[in-house]
Write a protein that holds these residues in place. Structure first.
Motif, PDB file in Angstrom:
ATOM      1  N   VAL A   1      11.835  -2.794  -7.631  1.00  0.00           N
ATOM      2  CA  VAL A   1      11.859  -1.923  -8.592  1.00  0.00           C
ATOM      3  C   VAL A   1      13.249  -1.697  -8.865  1.00  0.00           C
ATOM      4  O   VAL A   1      14.063  -1.193  -7.796  1.00  0.00           O
ATOM      5  CB  VAL A   1      11.097  -0.793  -8.538  1.00  0.00           C
ATOM      6  N   ASP A   2      13.949  -1.588  -9.886  1.00  0.00           N
ATOM      7  CA  ASP A   2      15.403  -1.375 -10.068  1.00  0.00           C
ATOM      8  C   ASP A   2      15.223   0.081 -10.867  1.00  0.00           C
ATOM      9  O   ASP A   2      15.148  -0.244 -12.490  1.00  0.00           O
ATOM     10  CB  ASP A   2      16.216  -2.352 -10.783  1.00  0.00           C
ATOM     11  N   ALA A   3      15.740   1.179 -10.336  1.00  0.00           N
ATOM     12  CA  ALA A   3      16.077   2.356 -11.186  1.00  0.00           C
ATOM     13  C   ALA A   3      17.447   2.533 -11.796  1.00  0.00           C
ATOM     14  O   ALA A   3      18.211   1.728 -11.305  1.00  0.00           O
ATOM     15  CB  ALA A   3      15.638   3.415 -10.245  1.00  0.00           C
ATOM     16  N   ARG A   4      17.385   3.071 -13.055  1.00  0.00           N
ATOM     17  CA  ARG A   4      18.659   3.401 -13.422  1.00  0.00           C
ATOM     18  C   ARG A   4      19.697   4.448 -12.781  1.00  0.00           C
ATOM     19  O   ARG A   4      20.799   4.256 -12.873  1.00  0.00           O
ATOM     20  CB  ARG A   4      18.540   4.085 -15.160  1.00  0.00           C
ATOM     21  N   LYS A   5      19.114   5.452 -12.151  1.00  0.00           N
ATOM     22  CA  LYS A   5      19.919   6.582 -11.385  1.00  0.00           C
ATOM     23  C   LYS A   5      19.341   6.900 -10.011  1.00  0.00           C
ATOM     24  O   LYS A   5      18.240   6.675  -9.806  1.00  0.00           O
ATOM     25  CB  LYS A   5      19.845   7.896 -12.238  1.00  0.00           C
ATOM     26  N   PRO A   6      20.230   7.041  -9.261  1.00  0.00           N
ATOM     27  CA  PRO A   6      19.727   7.418  -7.893  1.00  0.00           C
ATOM     28  C   PRO A   6      18.599   8.319  -7.906  1.00  0.00           C
ATOM     29  O   PRO A   6      17.797   8.398  -6.712  1.00  0.00           O
ATOM     30  CB  PRO A   6      21.183   8.224  -7.244  1.00  0.00           C
ATOM     31  N   LYS A   7      18.693   9.497  -8.579  1.00  0.00           N
ATOM     32  CA  LYS A   7      17.592  10.604  -8.534  1.00  0.00           C
ATOM     33  C   LYS A   7      16.049   9.619  -8.777  1.00  0.00           C
ATOM     34  O   LYS A   7      15.183  10.113  -8.339  1.00  0.00           O
ATOM     35  CB  LYS A   7      17.729  11.555  -9.724  1.00  0.00           C
ATOM     36  N   GLU A   8      16.343   8.886  -9.910  1.00  0.00           N
ATOM     37  CA  GLU A   8      14.911   7.884 -10.191  1.00  0.00           C
ATOM     38  C   GLU A   8      14.472   7.118  -8.891  1.00  0.00           C
ATOM     39  O   GLU A   8      13.329   6.968  -8.840  1.00  0.00           O
ATOM     40  CB  GLU A   8      15.338   7.155 -11.280  1.00  0.00           C
ATOM     41  N   THR A   9      15.471   6.640  -8.364  1.00  0.00           N
ATOM     42  CA  THR A   9      15.155   5.921  -7.119  1.00  0.00           C
ATOM     43  C   THR A   9      14.396   6.708  -5.877  1.00  0.00           C
ATOM     44  O   THR A   9      13.646   6.200  -5.267  1.00  0.00           O
ATOM     45  CB  THR A   9      16.527   5.149  -6.262  1.00  0.00           C
ATOM     46  N   LEU A  10      15.119   7.949  -5.647  1.00  0.00           N
ATOM     47  CA  LEU A  10      14.579   8.775  -4.597  1.00  0.00           C
ATOM     48  C   LEU A  10      13.325   9.067  -5.247  1.00  0.00           C
ATOM     49  O   LEU A  10      12.237   9.279  -4.146  1.00  0.00           O
ATOM     50  CB  LEU A  10      15.518  10.019  -4.494  1.00  0.00           C
ATOM     51  N   TRP A  11      12.973   9.453  -6.497  1.00  0.00           N
ATOM     52  CA  TRP A  11      11.495   9.888  -6.851  1.00  0.00           C
ATOM     53  C   TRP A  11      10.433   8.770  -6.559  1.00  0.00           C
ATOM     54  O   TRP A  11       9.454   8.820  -6.337  1.00  0.00           O
ATOM     55  CB  TRP A  11      11.694  10.398  -8.358  1.00  0.00           C
ATOM     56  N   ALA A  12      10.947   7.435  -7.009  1.00  0.00           N
ATOM     57  CA  ALA A  12      10.149   6.285  -6.747  1.00  0.00           C
ATOM     58  C   ALA A  12       9.594   6.101  -5.314  1.00  0.00           C
ATOM     59  O   ALA A  12       8.757   5.635  -4.989  1.00  0.00           O
ATOM     60  CB  ALA A  12      10.975   5.188  -7.425  1.00  0.00           C
ATOM     61  N   VAL A  13      10.885   6.267  -4.435  1.00  0.00           N
ATOM     62  CA  VAL A  13      10.663   6.099  -3.218  1.00  0.00           C
ATOM     63  C   VAL A  13       9.660   7.133  -2.578  1.00  0.00           C
ATOM     64  O   VAL A  13       8.720   6.636  -1.757  1.00  0.00           O
ATOM     65  CB  VAL A  13      11.881   6.192  -2.210  1.00  0.00           C
ATOM     66  N   GLU A  14       9.815   8.311  -2.956  1.00  0.00           N
ATOM     67  CA  GLU A  14       8.727   9.219  -2.483  1.00  0.00           C
ATOM     68  C   GLU A  14       7.313   9.162  -2.890  1.00  0.00           C
ATOM     69  O   GLU A  14       6.308   9.140  -2.217  1.00  0.00           O
ATOM     70  CB  GLU A  14       9.335  10.696  -2.972  1.00  0.00           C
ATOM     71  N   GLU A  15       7.424   8.685  -4.097  1.00  0.00           N
ATOM     72  CA  GLU A  15       5.771   8.626  -4.690  1.00  0.00           C
ATOM     73  C   GLU A  15       5.443   7.286  -4.095  1.00  0.00           C
ATOM     74  O   GLU A  15       4.123   7.150  -3.677  1.00  0.00           O
ATOM     75  CB  GLU A  15       6.096   8.255  -6.269  1.00  0.00           C
ATOM     76  N   ALA A  16       6.107   6.053  -3.824  1.00  0.00           N
ATOM     77  CA  ALA A  16       5.663   4.704  -3.092  1.00  0.00           C
ATOM     78  C   ALA A  16       5.037   5.113  -1.755  1.00  0.00           C
ATOM     79  O   ALA A  16       4.231   4.585  -1.395  1.00  0.00           O
ATOM     80  CB  ALA A  16       6.698   3.786  -3.240  1.00  0.00           C
ATOM     81  N   LEU A  17       5.852   6.218  -1.111  1.00  0.00           N
ATOM     82  CA  LEU A  17       5.444   6.373   0.314  1.00  0.00           C
ATOM     83  C   LEU A  17       4.034   7.117   0.509  1.00  0.00           C
ATOM     84  O   LEU A  17       3.542   7.162   1.382  1.00  0.00           O
ATOM     85  CB  LEU A  17       6.525   7.265   0.990  1.00  0.00           C
ATOM     86  N   LYS A  18       3.549   7.603  -0.764  1.00  0.00           N
ATOM     87  CA  LYS A  18       2.433   8.323  -0.816  1.00  0.00           C
ATOM     88  C   LYS A  18       1.262   7.346  -0.836  1.00  0.00           C
ATOM     89  O   LYS A  18       0.171   7.722  -0.525  1.00  0.00           O
ATOM     90  CB  LYS A  18       2.270   9.280  -1.918  1.00  0.00           C
ATOM     91  N   CYS A  19       1.533   6.125  -1.218  1.00  0.00           N
ATOM     92  CA  CYS A  19       0.537   4.947  -1.353  1.00  0.00           C
ATOM     93  C   CYS A  19       0.246   4.158  -0.109  1.00  0.00           C
ATOM     94  O   CYS A  19       1.030   3.487   0.368  1.00  0.00           O
ATOM     95  CB  CYS A  19       1.020   3.978  -2.426  1.00  0.00           C
ATOM     96  N   SER A  20      -0.971   4.669   0.453  1.00  0.00           N
ATOM     97  CA  SER A  20      -1.348   4.180   1.629  1.00  0.00           C
ATOM     98  C   SER A  20      -1.687   2.385   1.724  1.00  0.00           C
ATOM     99  O   SER A  20      -1.764   1.786   2.849  1.00  0.00           O
ATOM    100  CB  SER A  20      -2.586   4.956   2.331  1.00  0.00           C
ATOM    101  N   ALA A  21      -1.724   2.013   0.436  1.00  0.00           N
ATOM    102  CA  ALA A  21      -2.164   0.662   0.323  1.00  0.00           C
ATOM    103  C   ALA A  21      -0.968  -0.042   0.666  1.00  0.00           C
ATOM    104  O   ALA A  21      -0.826  -1.386   0.960  1.00  0.00           O
ATOM    105  CB  ALA A  21      -2.530   0.342  -1.091  1.00  0.00           C
ATOM    106  N   LEU A  22       0.305   0.440   0.710  1.00  0.00           N
ATOM    107  CA  LEU A  22       1.549  -0.321   0.781  1.00  0.00           C
ATOM    108  C   LEU A  22       1.722  -0.617   2.396  1.00  0.00           C
ATOM    109  O   LEU A  22       1.322   0.283   3.240  1.00  0.00           O
ATOM    110  CB  LEU A  22       2.649   0.097   0.366  1.00  0.00           C
ATOM    111  N   ASN A  23       2.656  -1.705   3.009  1.00  0.00           N
ATOM    112  CA  ASN A  23       2.828  -1.891   4.238  1.00  0.00           C
ATOM    113  C   ASN A  23       4.137  -1.370   4.609  1.00  0.00           C
ATOM    114  O   ASN A  23       4.572  -1.184   5.677  1.00  0.00           O
ATOM    115  CB  ASN A  23       2.493  -3.166   4.757  1.00  0.00           C
TER     116      ASN A  23
END
Length: 246
Positions: free
Chosen positions: A114-136
């Motif tokens: 995933v390529d985000a446009r801004k660092p804030k978007e990257t940080l938000w995406a990382v936080e949301e992704a970490l909530k997904c227990s299906a990911l390793n």
């Protein structure tokens, strides 16, 4: 007798603290890679903490490439034979070239980039992704990370159990963060057997600069078809030097 009881109570309290920090010495919390045991010894209970965030810092394109290679090794083990991970970067820089994952035994389609446009978007995406227990596992490439931001990520990871790796490229400062560990991976010259010309296997200097409740260490390793190999120092040279100077 009382001293023995006190030691038992202290050991139990230490275990509870490690559990809260995501450093669980259980079978599911252990990360075993062939040849990786020498690195695990630096962590509490000799277990690489999965339910935790880890910070990796690099300052050059060469360092970033080595850091991405090391991350690929970790992700490959975390995913096993059927898992998936998320790799989130900020345009225009992504340190990983997806086809290169083949060198580490990983099919590129198993990692969603995933390529985000801004660092804030990257940080938000990382936080949301970490909530997904299906990911390793989740990798986030950022320049800056505040303590409060890192603490929020760590709290999310402690609930989901999904390991997070924050790769900071040329940060303005190495400010304190709530991550369990801080790593610096730098390149080493490769070598071929018997001094033959050409390019050998990838070699890295791995510095575990900070580790919570553990021991900072440094290793020189090689990634080959045998896995991650610890490069033992050539003791014969040291012994020869000792004899000549003795």
């Amino acid at each position: 007798m009382k001293q023995g009881v006190d030691k038992l109570v202290i050991a139990q309290l230490q275990k509870q603290i490690l559990d809260l920090q995501g450093q669980r010495p259980s079978a599911e919390g252990a990360l075993k890679i062939p040849g990786f045991g020498f690195i695990e010894e630096a962590f509490p209970e000799k277990v690489f903490p999965k339910a935790a965030t880890h910070e990796l810092v690099s300052y050059s394109s060469e360092d970033a490439a080595c850091t991405s290679g090391f991350l690929a090794v970790l992700l490959g083990k975390l995913m096993g034979s059927g898992g998936s991970c998320l790799w989130i970067s900020t345009i225009p820089r992504r340190s990983m070239f997806p086809p290169a994952l083949k060198n580490f035994g990983i099919d590129a389609e198993r990692i969603l980039f995933v390529d985000a446009r801004k660092p804030k978007e990257t940080l938000w995406a990382v936080e949301e992704a970490l909530k997904c227990s299906a990911l390793n596992g989740v990798v986030g490439e950022l320049n800056e990370l505040s303590f409060n931001e890192s603490r929020r990520l760590q709290l999310v990871v402690e609930k989901s159990g999904v390991p997070g790796f924050i790769h900071r490229f040329r940060p303005g400062s190495e400010n304190p963060v709530a991550c369990v560990s801080r790593w610096k991976i730098t390149p080493l010259p490769s070598e071929l057997p018997n001094g033959l010309p050409g390019v050998g296997f990838a070699r890295w200097n791995i510095m575990l600069q900070k580790v919570k409740n553990g021991l900072p260490r440094e290793w020189q390793v090689q990634w080959s078809d045998k896995g991650l190999e610890y490069l033992q120092p050539d003791l014969s040279i040291l012994q020869k030097y000792a004899r000549n100077t003795g």
